[in-house]
Scaffold this motif. Structure first.
Motif, PDB file in Angstrom:
ATOM      1  N   PHE A  87       0.846  -1.195   0.000  1.00 21.35           N
ATOM      2  CA  PHE A  87       0.000   0.000   0.000  1.00 21.35           C
ATOM      3  C   PHE A  87       0.878   1.241   0.000  1.00 21.35           C
ATOM      4  O   PHE A  87       2.094   1.173   0.224  1.00 21.35           O
ATOM      5  CB  PHE A  87      -0.945   0.005   1.202  1.00 21.35           C
ATOM      6  N   LEU A  88       0.251   2.390  -0.264  1.00 18.88           N
ATOM      7  CA  LEU A  88       0.921   3.678  -0.234  1.00 18.88           C
ATOM      8  C   LEU A  88       0.420   4.488   0.950  1.00 18.88           C
ATOM      9  O   LEU A  88      -0.792   4.665   1.118  1.00 18.88           O
ATOM     10  CB  LEU A  88       0.670   4.457  -1.527  1.00 18.88           C
ATOM     11  N   ARG A  89       1.342   4.941   1.761  1.00 21.98           N
ATOM     12  CA  ARG A  89       0.992   5.831   2.876  1.00 21.98           C
ATOM     13  C   ARG A  89       1.099   7.270   2.377  1.00 21.98           C
ATOM     14  O   ARG A  89       2.155   7.697   1.880  1.00 21.98           O
ATOM     15  CB  ARG A  89       1.917   5.608   4.065  1.00 21.98           C
ATOM     16  N   THR A  90       0.049   8.032   2.533  1.00 19.70           N
ATOM     17  CA  THR A  90      -0.028   9.367   1.951  1.00 19.70           C
ATOM     18  C   THR A  90       1.021  10.306   2.547  1.00 19.70           C
ATOM     19  O   THR A  90       1.166  10.409   3.759  1.00 19.70           O
ATOM     20  CB  THR A  90      -1.425   9.958   2.159  1.00 19.70           C
ATOM     21  N   VAL A  91       1.732  10.998   1.655  1.00 17.00           N
ATOM     22  CA  VAL A  91       2.593  12.109   2.045  1.00 17.00           C
ATOM     23  C   VAL A  91       1.821  13.409   1.837  1.00 17.00           C
ATOM     24  O   VAL A  91       1.606  14.175   2.769  1.00 17.00           O
ATOM     25  CB  VAL A  91       3.901  12.101   1.246  1.00 17.00           C
ATOM     26  N   ILE A  92       1.410  13.672   0.596  1.00 14.57           N
ATOM     27  CA  ILE A  92       0.488  14.772   0.308  1.00 14.57           C
ATOM     28  C   ILE A  92      -0.397  14.345  -0.857  1.00 14.57           C
ATOM     29  O   ILE A  92      -0.016  13.518  -1.678  1.00 14.57           O
ATOM     30  CB  ILE A  92       1.201  16.111  -0.037  1.00 14.57           C
ATOM     31  N   ARG A  93      -1.579  14.915  -0.934  1.00 15.55           N
ATOM     32  CA  ARG A  93      -2.483  14.663  -2.046  1.00 15.55           C
ATOM     33  C   ARG A  93      -3.299  15.915  -2.305  1.00 15.55           C
ATOM     34  O   ARG A  93      -3.601  16.693  -1.387  1.00 15.55           O
ATOM     35  CB  ARG A  93      -3.374  13.457  -1.771  1.00 15.55           C
ATOM     36  N   SER A  94      -3.689  16.123  -3.565  1.00 13.66           N
ATOM     37  CA  SER A  94      -4.392  17.351  -3.940  1.00 13.66           C
ATOM     38  C   SER A  94      -5.901  17.222  -3.849  1.00 13.66           C
ATOM     39  O   SER A  94      -6.608  18.227  -3.885  1.00 13.66           O
ATOM     40  CB  SER A  94      -4.011  17.768  -5.368  1.00 13.66           C
ATOM     41  N   ASP A  95      -6.416  15.979  -3.745  1.00 11.90           N
ATOM     42  CA  ASP A  95      -7.866  15.810  -3.664  1.00 11.90           C
ATOM     43  C   ASP A  95      -8.294  15.717  -2.209  1.00 11.90           C
ATOM     44  O   ASP A  95      -7.490  15.933  -1.290  1.00 11.90           O
ATOM     45  CB  ASP A  95      -8.308  14.574  -4.459  1.00 11.90           C
ATOM     46  N   THR A  96      -9.551  15.379  -1.969  1.00  8.10           N
ATOM     47  CA  THR A  96     -10.084  15.325  -0.605  1.00  8.10           C
ATOM     48  C   THR A  96     -10.096  13.911  -0.041  1.00  8.10           C
ATOM     49  O   THR A  96     -10.690  13.669   1.009  1.00  8.10           O
ATOM     50  CB  THR A  96     -11.509  15.894  -0.579  1.00  8.10           C
ATOM     51  N   GLY A  97      -9.445  12.961  -0.742  1.00 10.08           N
ATOM     52  CA  GLY A  97      -9.420  11.587  -0.279  1.00 10.08           C
ATOM     53  C   GLY A  97      -8.690  11.444   1.049  1.00 10.08           C
ATOM     54  O   GLY A  97      -7.874  12.291   1.436  1.00 10.08           O
ATOM     55  N   MET A  98      -8.971  10.347   1.738  1.00 10.77           N
ATOM     56  CA  MET A  98      -8.372  10.084   3.043  1.00 10.77           C
ATOM     57  C   MET A  98      -7.789   8.676   3.056  1.00 10.77           C
ATOM     58  O   MET A  98      -8.198   7.809   2.282  1.00 10.77           O
ATOM     59  CB  MET A  98      -9.423  10.215   4.149  1.00 10.77           C
ATOM     60  N   GLY A  99      -6.841   8.445   3.956  1.00 11.61           N
ATOM     61  CA  GLY A  99      -6.334   7.107   4.183  1.00 11.61           C
ATOM     62  C   GLY A  99      -5.292   6.668   3.170  1.00 11.61           C
ATOM     63  O   GLY A  99      -4.811   7.447   2.338  1.00 11.61           O
ATOM     64  N   THR A 100      -4.937   5.363   3.249  1.00  4.59           N
ATOM     65  CA  THR A 100      -3.913   4.798   2.386  1.00  4.59           C
ATOM     66  C   THR A 100      -4.484   4.429   1.017  1.00  4.59           C
ATOM     67  O   THR A 100      -5.692   4.393   0.818  1.00  4.59           O
ATOM     68  CB  THR A 100      -3.304   3.547   3.036  1.00  4.59           C
ATOM     69  N   MET A 101      -3.570   4.128   0.085  1.00  3.22           N
ATOM     70  CA  MET A 101      -3.954   3.671  -1.252  1.00  3.22           C
ATOM     71  C   MET A 101      -3.394   2.262  -1.416  1.00  3.22           C
ATOM     72  O   MET A 101      -2.172   2.056  -1.350  1.00  3.22           O
ATOM     73  CB  MET A 101      -3.369   4.597  -2.316  1.00  3.22           C
TER      74      MET A 101
END
Length: 454
Positions: A421-435
């Motif tokens: 999985f990917l642990r979020t560093v930064i993201r531009s959308d409003t999604g939450m949690g891991t990918m």
């Protein structure tokens, strides 16, 4: 040419007078303690963010162009930039050595350099490409003696390369970090042998400006990868450090080039993500971080491109009015962008902070996963030694106006990388949690940076 030569004679006189009055004057900045005076010997230019400004219309309401830039140094510093590159400042041929009145006075320039230095921001200058070789040293010393920390030599002609070599020699006689920025020839291939500067190592600029990202059209993965690989070639060659730009005086503003009228800001965030996740350093063209559009054909050169003042507050006991609707053709309001945590301005700040704080972005091995059929750009930065404290970074950019569903587990395995999985560093959308690698969804024009984890 006669007028220009006369101007340079005055510059020579000024430089000679400086040398006579003080032997140290020609070797240090105009005032003790300024950045680059020799007191601070850090090689700041190895990982810089450069902010290019045309003083003529940055804030022309402040009395003069240079004074207008000085008035907003706190804003410039808040971006996290390391150097301020001023576009060419013409000299007034009728009163040399005096700069053109529309830009201000030499006192304005001195004040700008002094105030920028107090904020740890160096001031660089686009040098006039038409300076005759015989008078180049005089003009260069004129600016260096005032505290300019380096030059950008415009162009890729043999004359520009010769000018750059001469300037390196002149700058080397000054204490501190005086640097030179050259231009990459866009007609050359992306091989390390051909993309490098055609000069001996001691004469090569410390930084090479690569504007190939500004020529990308349409905004799709293949030409973006070519631009990224161009900067990789410069880094591998080892003569200079790549300085990547997506905007500049030679291009229409990127938000106008790529905007669709509905997702302009989201598209601008994608481009910003590409700019700050390569091994190159980054150059911003003033207002790019705010979404400044291309000027109208009939717009005067001095027309302001940014609105600096916040709207007046509502009457007492009255609710604040809703934000004005987005107008893609109007100058953006810096105060409103500042107040919005999801604004383009604050996305740039997050990326610049990551650029300065995460060494993997600047030094990690470059790898890619091809999802061109979905118009998704996927790049990977792998550190030399992967560990829980030094993870692989995965950068995802959806270049389409539709949500994109991805499964990356097989691709990650083929690259001999481990993770689930990917642990979020930064993201531009409003999604939450891991990918999760087996299945993830990117929102339209979303940018995502995550750590590869088990």
């Amino acid at each position: 040419m006669t007028t220009y030569t006369s101007t340079l004679r005055h510059l020579f006189t000024a430089s000679l007078l400086c040398a006579v009055l003080s032997p140290a004057c020609a070797q240090t900045l105009a005032r003790p303690g300024w950045e680059g005076s020799g007191i601070n010997t850090d090689a700041w230019w190895k990982y810089p963010v450069v902010y290019e400004v045309n003083p003529a219309n940055f804030d022309p309401t402040s009395g003069s162009g240079l004074h207008g830039v000085a008035q907003h140094l706190d804003y410039i510093q808040s971006l996290g930039v390391d150097a301020l590159l001023l576009t060419h400042i013409p000299l007034d041929s009728s009163q040399p050595p005096v700069i053109a009145p529309a830009y201000g006075t030499l006192d304005d320039l001195d004040d700008l350099i002094h105030e920028a230095s107090r904020r740890n921001v160096r001031v660089l200058l686009d040098l006039n490409p038409d300076v005759p070789a015989a008078t180049l040293a005089n003009e260069a010393r004129f600016w260096l003696n005032r505290g300019i920390a380096g030059f950008h030599v415009v162009g890729t002609t043999p004359e520009a390369h010769a000018q750059a070599g001469a300037l390196r020699k002149i700058a080397s006689t000054y204490l501190g970090q005086r640097i030179l920025i050259g231009d990459v020839d866009p007609t050359l291939s992306t091989s390390p042998q051909q993309r490098t500067y055609k000069a001996p190592d001691p004469q090569a600029p410390q930084l090479l400006l690569d504007a190939s990202l500004g020529a990308v059209t349409p905004l799709t993965p293949p030409p973006i990868r070519t631009a990224i690989e161009s900067t990789e070639s410069i880094q591998l060659a080892g003569h200079s450090i790549a300085l990547l730009a997506s905007d500049g005086p030679s291009f229409p503003r990127s938000i106008t080039r790529y905007g669709d009228g509905q997702h302009n800001r989201e598209i601008a965030k994608v481009l910003a993500t590409v700019l700050f996740t390569t091994r190159a350093q980054a150059l911003l063209y003033y207002g790019q971080e705010l979404g400044v559009p291309a000027a109208a054909a009939d717009s005067p050169p001095s027309a302001p491109v940014i609105t600096w003042e916040a709207p007046p507050p509502p009457p007492k006991n009255q609710p604040a009015p809703p934000p004005p609707p987005y107008d893609p053709n109007a100058p953006p309001n810096a105060a409103l962008e500042e107040a919005d945590p999801n604004s383009l301005l604050n996305w740039y700040r997050k990326l610049i902070d990551l650029h300065h704080s995460n060494a993997i972005i600047n030094s990690g091995e470059y790898m890619t996963i091809n999802r061109d059929d979905q118009n998704v750009l996927i790049t990977i930065r792998k550190p030399k030694v992967v560990s829980p404290t030094n993870p692989v970074l995965v950068i995802l950019c959806n270049l389409s106006g539709q949500p994109q569903h991805l499964s990356l587990k097989t691709d990650i395995t083929k690259l001999h990388l481990r993770g689930s999985f990917l642990r979020t560093v930064i993201r531009s959308d409003t999604g939450m949690g891991t990918m999760h690698l087996e299945s993830m969804t990117l929102a339209p024009y979303a940018s995502y940076i995550g750590e590869l984890r088990f």
